[in-house]
Scaffold this motif. Structure first.
Motif, short mmCIF file in Angstrom:
data_model
loop_
_atom_site.label_atom_id
_atom_site.label_comp_id
_atom_site.label_asym_id
_atom_site.label_seq_id
_atom_site.Cartn_x
_atom_site.Cartn_y
_atom_site.Cartn_z
N ASP A 156 0.82 -1.02 -0.21
CA ASP A 156 -0.08 0.14 -0.11
C ASP A 156 0.97 1.24 0.06
OD1 ASP A 156 -2.28 -1.59 0.20
OD2 ASP A 156 -2.20 -1.44 2.42
N LEU A 157 0.54 2.34 -0.40
CA LEU A 157 0.99 3.51 -0.58
C LEU A 157 1.65 3.76 0.92
CD1 LEU A 157 2.09 6.14 -2.18
CD2 LEU A 157 0.01 7.30 -1.50
N PRO A 158 2.95 4.11 1.34
CA PRO A 158 3.55 4.41 2.70
C PRO A 158 2.91 5.71 3.01
CG PRO A 158 5.26 3.66 1.17
CD PRO A 158 4.05 3.69 0.32
N GLU A 159 2.56 5.70 4.12
CA GLU A 159 2.01 7.10 4.63
C GLU A 159 3.16 8.25 4.74
OE1 GLU A 159 -0.37 6.52 8.39
OE2 GLU A 159 -1.85 5.08 7.33
N GLU A 160 2.97 9.33 4.22
CA GLU A 160 3.88 10.49 4.60
C GLU A 160 3.07 11.61 5.21
OE1 GLU A 160 6.97 10.71 3.94
OE2 GLU A 160 7.40 9.04 2.59
N THR A 161 3.47 12.25 6.31
CA THR A 161 3.18 13.23 6.95
C THR A 161 3.52 14.58 6.63
OG1 THR A 161 4.25 12.87 8.85
CG2 THR A 161 2.31 11.58 8.79
N CYS A 162 2.73 15.51 6.50
CA CYS A 162 3.09 16.81 6.38
C CYS A 162 4.20 17.50 7.68
CB CYS A 162 1.79 17.89 6.30
SG CYS A 162 2.16 19.37 6.19
N PRO A 168 -1.88 13.83 6.75
CA PRO A 168 -1.23 13.17 5.46
C PRO A 168 -0.88 14.17 4.42
CG PRO A 168 -3.44 12.31 6.34
CD PRO A 168 -3.28 13.31 7.20
N ALA A 169 0.52 13.90 4.00
CA ALA A 169 1.25 14.76 2.71
C ALA A 169 0.50 14.22 1.41
CB ALA A 169 2.61 14.45 3.11
N SER A 170 0.83 14.90 0.49
CA SER A 170 0.22 14.48 -0.90
C SER A 170 1.32 15.11 -2.10
CB SER A 170 -1.04 15.36 -1.17
OG SER A 170 -0.80 16.57 -0.89
N LEU A 171 2.25 16.05 -1.39
CA LEU A 171 3.40 16.45 -2.18
C LEU A 171 4.68 16.34 -1.61
CD1 LEU A 171 1.11 19.48 -3.55
CD2 LEU A 171 2.01 17.61 -4.83
N LEU A 172 5.96 16.26 -2.25
CA LEU A 172 7.15 16.34 -1.85
C LEU A 172 7.80 17.83 -2.46
CD1 LEU A 172 8.71 12.90 -2.57
CD2 LEU A 172 8.05 13.99 -0.43
N CYS A 173 8.48 18.38 -1.74
CA CYS A 173 9.17 19.60 -2.02
C CYS A 173 10.55 19.40 -2.39
CB CYS A 173 8.91 20.76 -1.03
SG CYS A 173 9.88 22.33 -1.40
#
Length: 223
Positions: A156-162, A168-173
């Protein structure tokens, strides 16, 4: 420091949710997988492959069944489609001892694979993405699909946090990642406040290639 939870995924045969290692054991005894197997005149060697990202990308993993008559070029194409392709970069397979020569993609799987064998797939020799491939087992029977490879399980898509609010994060900078001066991942709300870095914001995909080069996500299945 709290230990990061292992990524999990679902067995396509029965829907059971397990970790990467647990899935390898489960697939060998899954009753529904056994029911899906067929025997016939087209019996051939079918290899169970466990594949995961290298260098800190182990949360991304696949369990595939590959036809022994298929060439390694088919596996290369599959990995590009589901995980890697961005700019048509070169790639290669080598044995997992780092000093081995390149393995020809024209070779059939059954001439290379044996249970326990480990290979490395390298995509892009500039901003490289490496995946580790382990042959978990082999069976004889009729392929489950007309395609050279069959997806049995995927993380499953690993959870990334803001990095600002913890949601939950949706984008990487990519600028923050490079300069280490701010949150590497942001939610939609804080992405708006990150507007000075608009050009550097990239979507998060279920792939070890996320945030690398010009990667824009997987191809549409089937692969």
């Amino acid at each position: 420091m709290a230990r990061r939870k292992q990524s999990r995924g679902k067995c396509v045969f029965c829907g059971r949710e397990l970790t990467k290692g647990g899935m390898a054991k489960h697939l060998q005894t899954c009753p529904q997988r056994g029911e899906a197997h067929q025997e016939g005149e087209t019996d051939q060697n079918l290899y169970h492959l466990q594949i995961h990202g290298a260098w800190g990308c182990g949360d991304y993993w696949l369990h595939l069944e590959m036809q022994g008559a298929a060439t390694l070029s088919k596996l290369d194409h599959y990995l590009r489609a589901i995980w890697l392709e961005c700019c048509g970069h070169l790639s290669q397979f080598i044995f997992n001892d780092r000093d081995s020569e390149e393995i020809s993609k024209r070779k059939k799987a059954e001439l290379v694979f044996n249970p326990g064998l480990e290979l490395v797939h390298i995509y892009d020799f500039g901003s490289s993405t490496e995946t580790l491939i382990k042959v978990v087992g082999v069976r004889q029977g009729k392929p489950l699909t007309a395609h050279p490879l069959y997806l049995m399980a995927r993380n499953d898509l690993p959870e990334e946090t803001c990095g600002v609010c913890g949601k939950p994060a949706s984008l990487l900078c990519m600028e923050c990642i490079t300069e280490e001066d701010g949150p590497e991942a942001v939610c939609d709300e804080h992405a708006k406040k990150h507007s000075d870095h608009d050009y550097a914001l990239m979507p998060i995909f279920n792939s070890p290639r996320t945030g690398v080069c010009g990667y824009e996500g997987p191809a549409e299945p089937p692969y």
